[in-house]
Every structure is written in structure tokens, then in C-alpha cells.
Design a protein around this motif. Structure first.
Motif, PDB file in Angstrom:
ATOM      1  N   PRO A 132       0.799  -1.225   0.000  1.00 38.73           N
ATOM      2  CA  PRO A 132       0.000   0.000   0.000  1.00 38.73           C
ATOM      3  C   PRO A 132       0.837   1.282   0.000  1.00 38.73           C
ATOM      4  N   GLY A 133       2.152   1.134   0.000  1.00 38.26           N
ATOM      5  CA  GLY A 133       3.013   2.319   0.036  1.00 38.26           C
ATOM      6  C   GLY A 133       3.577   2.535   1.418  1.00 38.26           C
ATOM      7  N   ALA A 134       2.734   2.792   2.367  1.00 38.14           N
ATOM      8  CA  ALA A 134       3.181   2.949   3.748  1.00 38.14           C
ATOM      9  C   ALA A 134       3.662   1.615   4.296  1.00 38.14           C
ATOM     10  N   ASN A 135       4.601   1.664   5.235  1.00 38.78           N
ATOM     11  CA  ASN A 135       5.064   0.436   5.887  1.00 38.78           C
ATOM     12  C   ASN A 135       4.084   0.077   6.994  1.00 38.78           C
ATOM     13  N   ALA A 136       2.901  -0.312   6.578  1.00 42.45           N
ATOM     14  CA  ALA A 136       1.806  -0.581   7.507  1.00 42.45           C
ATOM     15  C   ALA A 136       1.976  -1.937   8.177  1.00 42.45           C
ATOM     16  N   THR A 137       1.307  -2.113   9.318  1.00 35.21           N
ATOM     17  CA  THR A 137       1.265  -3.428   9.946  1.00 35.21           C
ATOM     18  C   THR A 137       0.316  -4.323   9.161  1.00 35.21           C
TER      19      THR A 137
END
Length: 457
Positions: A132-137
């Protein structure tokens, strides 16, 4: 007082891993976009499923709202404590539990981020593709049914979550799905929780589908004078069956923003950014065929590269595009949209949106994962300027109305949160009430992430 009773009881379970410190509360009550702060009354930091279960039992007993929290990257106010209560920060539940390389799956805790997972997988020949682009959990990505730049080839979280462990509102722990690749055994509870945004239960373990690391990867960039030609090139590429791994669009305003923010020097016109995965021969052929489409559609400056550093620089620029766009207007806040339409209507949707924004007094760069019909407008508003905020929300409303009229959706990946509640009746009709019925059965006290997704009570 019920919230304070819950906090007192939780302290006996968590000790100093229950925080009421103002910096913690403020950090967990902020949004990356235009929503005003809504901090919780306390932040809990559990280490395992058993502690999450105890937290839910206590909060359920005291009618205390509970808001699950990952990396805080959601854009529609998903993690705001609009009713107060306790935020459960799952960031310390970040272990990789099992890699089943032969079966191409992995079992993880929800606080593990996608970048951390892929770092752990480097020596296995496998990777997790949803980006998603962000280094999300990964727990947060499942909860919002995230997708991103690679969805056109590898699908979204809906396609890559095999099974879950979930703590329900009353503290019960259930498992949904299995490591088998298909099942006809009853309701698909895994799909129910993927995208529920923490309103039905708290995900404490995930089993994810993995994919083989491609033998070769190449990326390309090209420019167009006309926004419609760029989008039509996307449509032609998809319809010809060229197996793109990523196909991204940025308009002229976004290009200008990226040049300023990331130090690139692209012509300030619409661009497509693409990536090919496969064998050496396969990616070369795919790039050649795509280059022919670009030429036929009036595109220029087609450049492709298999060099890792050049590919990484391209996608780093794309992942930072949101911050680049916000930086176009000093001090601005953003109203972010993310409609999705059938691919055949994409050019019309983008062009009409671009014209609508151009006729307004506020800037609104457009970009998106157009390979699956999903695009965003980042509407830049002066904080506190009510007239501009109304303009931005009117533009967003018209984008959604346009998408729904074309057979699309109000949100392709960001989810509902509190920001898109008003669009649910138009998109789902009585189906929205059915969602509320499910919520009332599974969470009768409405303590799980209240005021999100379903009709507010």
C-alpha cells in the motif's frame, strides 16, 4: 465512570503497559489527514492473544470502547477514539511465527509490518506482495482490506489472507479459515473480518499467502501530454492481457510535486509508472509490448530499467507522492479520496474529476493504482478555512457519485472509517443495515471501534 473502572482493572493486568501519558494519548488520537484529534483515555500494549482477550473481557464488562491500532497510517479516521475508551496498540505483537515455504504461506502476529516480513523472507525465495506504500502493519492491512501498487497482478489483502485468529468483543478467541487453499466448510468468516476495520473483532494472528520472488524485475516510466491518453494506455494494456505487476498514474501536478520533493526531473505532464515481473525474456517482451502501446497512444520518453537502484528510486518517489503533494501547499491539510471504477470507465472518471478540480479554487493532484481502476485526488485545504473544506468535501462527494454511477465504489482501498460513512447508503442500500445487524450480534454493546463502518448508534 465506566471507562475509568475499565482502566483501573486493566492496570492490574498490564501494569506499565497501560499508558495514560498525554504524549501516548495524543499520538494515538491523531490522523494523517484532515480529521480533528480524538485521543483515547488510555493505550494498552498487549504482548499476546491471551492479554488481548483479557482486555476485551474487561472492556466489555465495563462498556468501554476499544480501538485497535497498528501503525496509524489509515486515512479515514479509522483509529480515532471518537467515543473515548482504550486503544489497543498491537505493535509489540510483531513476531513471525512460522514460514511454510513448501506450502508458500506464513503465520504472523498482527504488529509485523510488510517490510519487516519481506526482510525475514529474503532467503526463502518467497515474498508478500501487497504494497500500500506505507510500511503498515499486516494486521491493519487486513483490517482495512488494503491493496496498493501491486494489486493489478497479486490482488489485495482479500486475496492473500488464508486464515485468522480473532478476539471477539466478549473476549472469546476464534480461528477462521485454514492453511488449505480452498474450503466449502460453512460461512467464510475470514472474509468477514478482512475489511471490517476492527468493528467485529481484533485480529491477533494471520496466515498469509506468499508468492515466489520473480526471476527478473524491470520498471519503466513514460509521459503523455494528455491525461486521457495516459489512462487509455492503461486500459489497452490491461485488455491486451500484458501481465503487469504495477501500473501507476500520476498527473502533471503530482509530477511537479514529486520533482520538488524527491529531486526528480520528469517533464511536468502526466506519467505512467510500470513494473514487470517474470523471466528475463518475459519482462523484456512485456516492456517491448507496453512500449508499443505507449507509442500508439501518443506517449513519449519511454524508459525502462532492470537495475535495482533505479527501480527502487522510482517506487520510493511514488510511495512518497502523498507527502510530496501535501508539500505543494505549505501548511495544508488533505482531504484524500480513493474511488474505484470498472476499467472501461476509468478514462472518463479521471478526466471528469480533473475538470471538476480545475474549476474549483483549491489544488487537487490526482494519482492512483489505475491498473485496477483505482485513483486518488489529494485535495489541499488551508487548515481552519471552512469554505475550502466545504469545497473539498463537495468535490469528494461528486467523485463518489460519479464512481457509483459508473458501477464503482466510494473507496478502493482506504476503507470507510468515519470519513466515508455518508456514502454507505448510496453504495449498499439495505445491505448497510445488514452490516449493522451483523455488528449488533457480534458486538451488542458496540464497544469495538464504535462509530466506524456501520450506522452510528
Amino acid at each position: 465512570m465506566t471507562i475509568q473502572f475499565a482502566i483501573t482493572a486493566l492496570t492490574t493486568v498490564l501494569g506499565d503497559r497501560l499508558s495514560v501519558a498525554k504524549p501516548d494519548l495524543e499520538a494515538h488520537g491523531a490522523s494523517e489527514t484532515h480529521f480533528p484529534p480524538a485521543p483515547p483515555d488510555a493505550v494498552a500494549y498487549p504482548l499476546d492473544t491471551d492479554e488481548v482477550s483479557q482486555i476485551m473481557q474487561i472492556c466489555n464488562e465495563h462498556d468501554c470502547p476499544v480501538i485497535p491500532y497498528g501503525a496509524g497510517t489509515s486515512l479515514e479516521g479509522h483509529t480515532l477514539a471518537v467515543k473515548g475508551g482504550v486503544t489497543i496498540d498491537l505493535g509489540r505483537m510483531n513476531r513471525l511465527l512460522a514460514v511454510n515455504a513448501e506450502d508458500m504461506d506464513v503465520v504472523i502476529q498482527p504488529g509485523l509490518t510488510r517490510e519487516e516480513l519481506n526482510t525475514e523472507l529474503r532467503t526463502t525465495g518467497l515474498f508478500f506482495p501487497v504494497d500500500p506504500g506505507a510500511n503498515a502493519t499486516l494486521g491493519g492491512m487486513a483490517s482495512t482490506r488494503a491493496s496498493g501498487t501491486t494489486a493489478v497482478r497479486y490482488g489485495t489483502m482479500r486475496d492473500n489472507v488464508l486464515a485468522l485468529e480473532v478476539v471477539l468483543a466478549d473476549g472469546r478467541v476464534i480461528r477462521t479459515g485454514s492453511r488449505a487453499r480452498k474450503s466449502s466448510a460453512g460461512y467464510d468468516l475470514t472474509a468477514l473480518f478482512v475489511g471490517a476495520e476492527g468493528t467485529l473483532g481484533i485480529i491477533t494472528e494471520l496466515t498469509l499467502r506468499l508468492h515466489g520472488q520473480p526471476e527478473a524485475i524491470s520498471s519503466a516510466v513514460c509521459s503523455f501530454d494528455d491525461i486521457g491518453d495516459a489512462v487509455n494506455a492503461v486500459i489497452a494494456t490491461i485488455q491486451m492481457g500484458i501481465p503487469m505487476a504495477r501500473i501507476e498514474f500520476i498527473d502533471a501536478d503530482t509530477t511537479r510535486a514529486c520533482n520538488a520533493y524527491s529531486g526528480t526531473d520528469m517533464p511536468e505532464v502526466p506519467h505512467l509508472l510500470v513494473e514487470f515481473h517474470g523471466s528475463d525474456a518475459g519482462v523484456a517482451e512485456q516492456a517491448e509490448r507496453f512500449g508499443e502501446i505507449v507509442q500508439d497512444m501518443g506517449g513519449t520518453g519511454f524508459k525502462w530499467s532492470a537495475k535495482t537502484e533505479e527501480r527502487n528510486a522510482l517506487w520510493d518517489m511514488r510511495h512518497k507522492a502523498y507527502y510530496a503533494c501535501v508539500a505543494l501547499r505549505k501548511g495544508a491539510t488533505a482531504v484524500v479520496t480513493d474511488v474505484c471504477v470498472p476499467i472501461s470507465r476509468l478514462a472518463q472518471a479521471v478526466e471528469e474529476t480533473r475538470a471538476d478540480i480545475a474549476a474549483s479554487p483549491i489544488p487537487g493532484p490526482i494519482l492512483g493504482h489505475v491498473g485496477d481502476g483505482n485513483f486518488h485526488a489529494i485535495l489541499l485545504v488551508e487548515p481552519g478555512n471552512e469554505a475550502e473544506m466545504k469545497t473539498a468535501k463537495d468535490l469528494s462527494n461528486r467523485m463518489v457519485e460519479r464512481a457509483l454511477a459508473m458501477g464503482g465504489t466510494a473507496t478502493g482501498e482506504h476503507g470507510i472509517g468515519i470519513g466515508k460513512l455518508d456514502y454507505m447508503p448510496a453504495e449498499h442500500g439495505d445491505g448497510w443495515d445488514v452490516m449493522g445487524d451483523i455488528k449488533s450480534v457480534m458486538d451488542p454493546k458496540y464497544t469495538l471501534n464504535p462509530a466506524k463502518v456501520v450506522r452510528p448508534t
